[in-house]
Structure formats: structure tokens, C-alpha cells
Design an enzyme around this catalytic site. Sequence first.
Site, short mmCIF file in Angstrom:
data_model
loop_
_atom_site.label_atom_id
_atom_site.label_comp_id
_atom_site.label_asym_id
_atom_site.label_seq_id
_atom_site.Cartn_x
_atom_site.Cartn_y
_atom_site.Cartn_z
N HIS A 58 -1.89 -4.73 1.59
CA HIS A 58 -2.16 -6.10 1.14
C HIS A 58 -2.95 -6.86 2.21
CE1 HIS A 58 1.75 -5.37 -1.11
NE2 HIS A 58 0.95 -5.76 -2.08
N GLY A 68 -6.75 -3.85 -4.99
CA GLY A 68 -6.77 -2.56 -4.30
C GLY A 68 -7.12 -1.41 -5.25
N SER A 70 2.70 1.36 -0.41
CA SER A 70 3.14 0.73 -1.66
C SER A 70 4.46 0.04 -1.39
CB SER A 70 3.34 1.80 -2.73
OG SER A 70 4.15 1.31 -3.77
#
Length: 283
Positions: free
Chosen positions: A33, A144, A182
Amino acid sequence: MKIISDIQELRDHLRGQNRASFVPTMGNLHEGHLSLMRLARQHGDPVVASIFVNRLQFGPNEDFDSYPRTMQADIEKLEKEGVYILFAPTERDLYPQPQEYRVDPPQQLGDILEGEFRPGFFKGVCTVVLKLFSCVQPKVAVFGKKDYQQLMIIRRMANQFALPVDIIPGETIRAEDGLALSSRNSYLSVEERAEAPELQKALKAVRERVIQLRDRNTQSISEIEKEAIDSLAKRGWQPDYIAIRQQSDLAPASNEQLQAGKPLVILTAAKLGKTRLIDNLEI
Ligand code: PAF
């Protein structure tokens, strides 16, 4: 960093800004992120991030309730990245009435791969993303490539609705052993975490096979997919799919397209214990 939950207050703060760069997230932020925040900074100013765990995109038996919520740690990370506004609405802020209008992506894109195994997922994603775009009104938004199908569907949604926002793709960030970062990796046990990089290895093995197929016309595409699924299953995974698709529209790839040098992508989703991981690799 200003933390705002109310839509009107957000609009007041962004009034007159026509170069805002937006990164929507569901929180539990990791380096993947943060790399999107840095990319956002290169494409616009100010950078606006959102954190909202969107109930509409979770199925009835999925992990909405247990999805990791780490707001304080997320705020600290975003502050370090110099994010200007964090939009963190509550469900009541974003959905003051039941969200009856939804964005339904076309079946050939929304009901395949992730959409086949998570019915309604992309409808929920598109609906919230359109609504977030309407709140933030960014000039660019960053998504992403790890969520390859999501990125494609949002790009097409922006195009079909003539939204005045450029969709920018961010590269997948991986741990040293290759596992794509993740938020759901935090569900993995120590043993599962050690096994998890096998997913990317499976994708690389498929890519090798596809290249051999192109050069020597050995197996068929579906044989390669099946072999990869079987070998992950033998290691204890429950694969939903390993699919060799066209990069342009995620339609199944054929030997002819491979021979013609069309860009392909291998996409996968597989469960390790209770954790469902996804990944992809472009060819
Ligand atoms: O990729 C995600 O984190 C979510 O699907 C998104 C785009 C923030 C929409 O809820």
C-alpha cells in the site's frame, strides 16, 4: 494529516484542488500500500488515501468481521508517507441509506476468475470505488497490479462512465521469498507462511511451460493449467484456479495467440488452510 469521515467535510477540504491523487484501501496497510502512496505522489497533489472495509464486496461466508482492522498503526504509516487526507468513513457515513444502486460489471469480466469464486465481489468493489471517486473527485487513482482483475475492471468502469480520473497501476510488492504482500497474509500460521511462496513458484513454473510451448509446441494450455493445479493440490493447497489468460481482456488464451506473441498473464487463487491467496504473473 487530516482524518475525515464525513463526505461533506471531505469535499470542503478538497474544494479547489483539481490534481488530487487517490489511493483507496481497506486498511491493514503494508509496504505494498505504501508503495502505492508514493506512486500517487508522483502523479498528483495532494495525496488522499481512504480506509474503508467495504461490506458490499464480501460474501456471506467471507471474512468481513475478522478482516484485520489496524487504524492506529495505519494512521502512523500514512503520516510518515506525507498523505494529506485520510478519508475513513464509517458505514453510516458512506452508506447512510442501504446502497440500492449498484455498478454491475459485464459478465465476461466480472463473473470469471475471482468473480466466479466470489459472486458479487466486483459489483461491491465497483460500487464502492465509484462512490469513493464521487466523494474525493481525484484526478488520478492508484490500484495495485496484485489485484489484476480488479484493476482491469475499474479501468473499464472509469472509461465506460467517462469518469475524469486516470487509473494508474502499481507493481506488486513481494517479501524476499517471493510472497506477494497482502493484508490476508497475517492469517497464515508459521508453517503456512513458510509454504506460501510456493504460489509464486507455481506461477513461474507455468510461465516456463508456456514459453516451452511457444517454442516447441509441446503441451496444450489447458494441460499446463491442470498440471499446475494438481501439483499445488499435492502440496496441500486448495486451488480455485490457475488460468493463462490474455492481458487485454482476461479471455482464455489459445495456442494461436501464444504463437502470435499476444501478451498473456497467469492468474491464480488458492487456499492454504483457511487463507485464500491470489497472485499473478505477466508473460
Ligand atoms: O483492493 C482493495 O483494497 C479494495 O477492493 C478497494 C479497491 C479498496 C475497494 O474496497
